[in-house]
Scaffold this motif. Structure first.
Motif, short mmCIF file in Angstrom:
data_model
loop_
_atom_site.label_atom_id
_atom_site.label_comp_id
_atom_site.label_asym_id
_atom_site.label_seq_id
_atom_site.Cartn_x
_atom_site.Cartn_y
_atom_site.Cartn_z
N ASP A 241 42.43 29.04 -13.38
CA ASP A 241 42.18 27.60 -13.57
C ASP A 241 40.73 27.25 -13.25
OD1 ASP A 241 44.86 27.32 -14.20
OD2 ASP A 241 45.44 26.83 -12.12
N PHE A 242 40.20 27.85 -12.18
CA PHE A 242 38.81 27.57 -11.79
C PHE A 242 37.82 28.12 -12.82
CE2 PHE A 242 40.76 27.22 -7.51
CZ PHE A 242 40.36 25.93 -7.23
N LEU A 243 38.15 29.27 -13.42
CA LEU A 243 37.27 29.85 -14.44
C LEU A 243 37.19 28.94 -15.65
CD1 LEU A 243 35.52 32.13 -15.51
CD2 LEU A 243 37.60 33.32 -16.24
N ARG A 244 38.32 28.42 -16.08
CA ARG A 244 38.33 27.51 -17.23
C ARG A 244 37.55 26.24 -16.90
NH1 ARG A 244 43.48 29.85 -17.72
NH2 ARG A 244 44.42 28.33 -16.30
N GLN A 245 37.72 25.75 -15.69
CA GLN A 245 36.99 24.54 -15.29
C GLN A 245 35.49 24.79 -15.26
OE1 GLN A 245 38.25 21.37 -14.63
NE2 GLN A 245 36.05 20.89 -14.65
N LEU A 246 35.09 25.97 -14.80
CA LEU A 246 33.68 26.32 -14.75
C LEU A 246 33.06 26.33 -16.14
CD1 LEU A 246 31.14 27.35 -13.30
CD2 LEU A 246 32.07 29.68 -13.51
N LYS A 247 33.73 26.95 -17.08
CA LYS A 247 33.20 27.02 -18.46
C LYS A 247 33.04 25.63 -19.05
CE LYS A 247 34.94 31.66 -19.50
NZ LYS A 247 35.85 32.49 -20.34
N THR A 248 33.98 24.76 -18.76
CA THR A 248 33.89 23.38 -19.24
C THR A 248 32.71 22.66 -18.58
OG1 THR A 248 36.29 23.28 -19.55
CG2 THR A 248 35.11 21.18 -19.41
N ASP A 249 32.55 22.85 -17.28
CA ASP A 249 31.45 22.21 -16.56
C ASP A 249 30.09 22.66 -17.08
OD1 ASP A 249 33.27 20.87 -15.01
OD2 ASP A 249 33.11 22.23 -13.28
N VAL A 250 29.97 23.96 -17.39
CA VAL A 250 28.70 24.48 -17.91
C VAL A 250 28.37 23.86 -19.25
CG1 VAL A 250 27.53 26.56 -18.75
CG2 VAL A 250 28.83 26.65 -16.62
N LYS A 251 29.36 23.77 -20.13
CA LYS A 251 29.12 23.14 -21.44
C LYS A 251 28.68 21.68 -21.29
CE LYS A 251 32.35 25.98 -24.13
NZ LYS A 251 33.61 25.97 -24.94
N LEU B 242 30.08 34.19 -9.11
CA LEU B 242 31.38 34.47 -8.51
C LEU B 242 32.31 35.16 -9.50
CD1 LEU B 242 33.04 33.98 -5.90
CD2 LEU B 242 33.81 31.84 -6.91
N PHE B 243 32.28 34.70 -10.75
CA PHE B 243 33.17 35.27 -11.77
C PHE B 243 32.48 36.33 -12.61
CE2 PHE B 243 35.33 31.19 -10.96
CZ PHE B 243 36.62 31.64 -10.78
N GLY B 244 31.24 36.69 -12.28
CA GLY B 244 30.55 37.75 -13.01
C GLY B 244 30.10 37.33 -14.39
N LEU B 245 29.85 36.05 -14.62
CA LEU B 245 29.40 35.55 -15.92
C LEU B 245 27.88 35.56 -16.01
CD1 LEU B 245 31.76 32.44 -16.27
CD2 LEU B 245 32.13 34.74 -17.17
N ARG B 246 27.37 35.57 -17.25
CA ARG B 246 25.91 35.48 -17.45
C ARG B 246 25.46 34.07 -17.09
NH1 ARG B 246 22.57 33.63 -21.32
NH2 ARG B 246 24.34 32.99 -22.61
N ASN B 247 24.33 33.98 -16.39
CA ASN B 247 23.82 32.67 -15.99
C ASN B 247 23.26 31.91 -17.19
OD1 ASN B 247 22.60 34.25 -13.02
ND2 ASN B 247 24.35 32.90 -13.15
N LYS C 283 23.98 20.34 -9.18
CA LYS C 283 25.01 20.76 -10.13
C LYS C 283 24.68 22.13 -10.70
CE LYS C 283 28.69 20.17 -12.67
NZ LYS C 283 30.03 20.21 -12.06
N PHE C 284 23.39 22.36 -10.96
CA PHE C 284 22.96 23.67 -11.48
C PHE C 284 23.29 24.78 -10.47
CE2 PHE C 284 19.63 26.90 -11.07
CZ PHE C 284 19.75 27.55 -12.28
N ASP C 285 23.01 24.52 -9.19
CA ASP C 285 23.28 25.52 -8.15
C ASP C 285 24.77 25.82 -8.05
OD1 ASP C 285 20.60 25.68 -7.52
OD2 ASP C 285 20.70 24.19 -5.91
N ILE C 286 25.60 24.77 -8.17
CA ILE C 286 27.06 24.97 -8.11
C ILE C 286 27.53 25.83 -9.27
CG2 ILE C 286 29.29 23.81 -8.28
CD1 ILE C 286 28.02 21.45 -6.77
N ASN C 287 27.07 25.51 -10.48
CA ASN C 287 27.49 26.27 -11.66
C ASN C 287 27.01 27.72 -11.59
OD1 ASN C 287 28.76 24.04 -12.70
ND2 ASN C 287 27.14 23.50 -14.14
N LYS C 288 25.78 27.89 -11.13
CA LYS C 288 25.25 29.25 -11.04
C LYS C 288 26.05 30.08 -10.03
CE LYS C 288 21.00 31.87 -10.24
NZ LYS C 288 19.56 31.80 -9.90
N ALA C 289 26.39 29.48 -8.90
CA ALA C 289 27.20 30.18 -7.91
C ALA C 289 28.56 30.55 -8.50
CB ALA C 289 27.38 29.31 -6.67
N GLY C 290 29.12 29.64 -9.29
CA GLY C 290 30.41 29.93 -9.93
C GLY C 290 30.28 31.06 -10.94
N GLU C 291 29.19 31.07 -11.72
CA GLU C 291 28.97 32.14 -12.70
C GLU C 291 28.83 33.49 -11.98
OE1 GLU C 291 26.57 29.47 -16.05
OE2 GLU C 291 25.48 30.49 -14.44
#
Length: 455
Positions: free
Chosen positions: A295-305, A360-365, A350-358
């Motif tokens: 659920d958090f991963l899906r929320q992160l992707k939405t937040d980044v967009k 955390l889940f091993g996503l490209r920044n 907000k950028f710092d939060i999203n980057k930390a989430g990326e």
């Protein structure tokens, strides 16, 4: 024959006639009373005995006048053996001085106990960053000294004198106690500090771990806490061990004299238990997060967009309505700078939060070149307008100065400050030198520097 013995008694059975205490007075081992006082008493006693014989008259002199009678004193004073005994008696103590001095010198082995300042010596020792073995060596050495003091003979018989060591032993034991307490207090402080640090550290980690995970930001903080716990778990035995060993050392060497308050004893007893509870709680937290991470991963992707769109709109607003819009007055540009700097801070968070989430889940920044271009421009503008505001405020303050208040020192201060402003102005980024605020700033500084010589 010895004055302290009986006729027919062997020399080995004779008991000393005088008892003298050996005491530690200040920094010296002394006798109480001193030998001189005993010698004076012996001399006084011998003289008194002899004088008594002046009133004892020989037989058959009742008919003679008193002044013509012969006393036993006259006979005794002429008796060589008696004179010899008197001389030996009056000089008896002098003959024992060397042996007594040897006894007193033997206690110099304990001189370090009283010759060095306890507090200063222990402070110096503590500043050398000693380990627990160093403390143990000090305490063991003091215990050895304590045993040595206890083994000192209670009395040293020298001729007619018995030197009693009881008072000295008490004094030395008191010094040992002071040294032991000093080192024990320092060790206790160190143990207590480590105990408090570990206790507080465990509480802080537990508090962070118990935070509700409701978004990416809080998830990142909890995951960061779990990582800290994981790292600390690998070294926790090496940190707990010294604390327990220090307290054991204090108990071993201080015995019943080692006193700790109830709160401290409780903290020590539950230190390991609390940490084990934290580890168990961390394991349960990880299991719970594994169920909700999707659920958090899906929320992160939405937040980044959404943030990508927000950054574009922010940049567009900055270019159209920001402090860099051509033609606006410096004062208006300064106001806009403050507003957009505040808005940028929100987006940077907000950028710092999203980057930390990326991460955390091993996503490209996700990259935001427009955001960092705006950051660079805001940084340069703040340099310009910070100096701009400082110069204006300073010049306004100088304008309030009356002619009566002007003096050579104040004028020199104005000149030095104006030159400093000019140097700071020249060091500003090249891109800013085309701005109206820069031109106005430079003009004000140059004008003031031109006026100063005239003043």
């Amino acid at each position: 024959h010895r004055v302290c013995g009986k006729k027919g008694q062997s020399t080995t059975e004779l008991k000393p006639f005088f008892e003298i205490d050996i005491k530690l007075q200040g920094s010296q081992v002394m006798l109480s009373p001193p030998l001189e006082e005993i010698q004076r008493s012996i001399n006084k006693a011998a003289t008194a005995v002899l004088r008594c014989s002046k009133n004892l008259y020989n037989w058959n002199q009742q008919e003679k006048p008193v002044e013509e009678r012969t006393s036993f004193y006259d006979m005794i004073a002429q008796e060589k053996e008696i004179v010899k005994v008197i001389l030996l008696l009056t000089g008896s103590i002098q003959g024992t001085k060397n042996k007594i001095a040897d006894v007193l010198v033997s206690f110099e082995d304990y001189k370090e106990l009283w010759s060095m300042p306890v507090s200063d010596t222990i402070k110096k020792f503590s500043k050398s960053n000693p380990n627990m073995m160093d403390y143990e060596d000090k305490l063991k050495g003091l215990l050895k000294t304590e045993d040595s003091i206890e083994s000192i003979d209670s009395a040293f018989d020298i001729g007619a004198i018995s030197l009693k060591s009881g008072p000295l032993k008490q004094g030395l034991q008191q010094w040992v106690k002071e040294w032991k307490n000093g080192y024990a207090d320092e060790l206790h402080k160190r143990a207590k500090t480590l105990l408090d640090e570990l206790t507080q550290e465990t509480k802080d980690l537990q508090k962070s771990l118990q935070k509700e995970v409701k978004d990416i930001d809080s998830l990142g903080m909890v995951m960061d806490t779990l990582e800290k716990i994981r790292v600390k778990q690998t070294e926790i035995d090496m940190r707990f061990g010294p604390v327990y060993e220090m307290y054991e050392l204090l108990n071993d060497f201080m015995g019943g004299n080692a006193t700790f308050d109830t709160q401290e004893m409780d903290a020590r007893s539950v230190l390991r238990t609390n940490w084990d509870s934290l580890i168990k709680e961390a394991d349960e937290k990880i299991k719970g997060l594994q169920k909700t991470q999707g659920d958090f991963l899906r929320q992160l992707k939405t937040d980044v967009k959404d943030f990508v769109v927000d950054v574009k709109e922010f940049r567009k607003d900055f270019e159209n309505n920001g402090p860099m819009v051509p033609g606006i007055e410096p004062k208006e540009a300064n106001n806009r700078l403050r507003r957009f700097d505040d808005e940028y801070s929100v987006r940077k968070r907000k950028f710092d939060i999203n980057k930390a989430g990326e991460n955390l889940f091993g996503l490209r920044n996700q990259e935001y070149p427009a955001l960092f271009k705006t950051e660079s421009e805001l940084k340069n503008l703040k340099q310009l307008y910070d100096l701009y505001n400082k110069v204006l405020d300073q010049i306004d303050e100088w304008k309030e100065t009356t002619w009566n208040d002007l003096n050579p020192d104040l004028l020199l201060e104005m000149e030095e400050q104006a030159n400093k402003f000019a140097e700071q102005c020249l060091r500003l980024p090249k891109d800013l030198k085309e701005w109206q605020a820069y031109k106005e700033l430079k003009t004000k500084i140059d004008s003031f520097r031109e006026i100063l010589p005239i003043i």
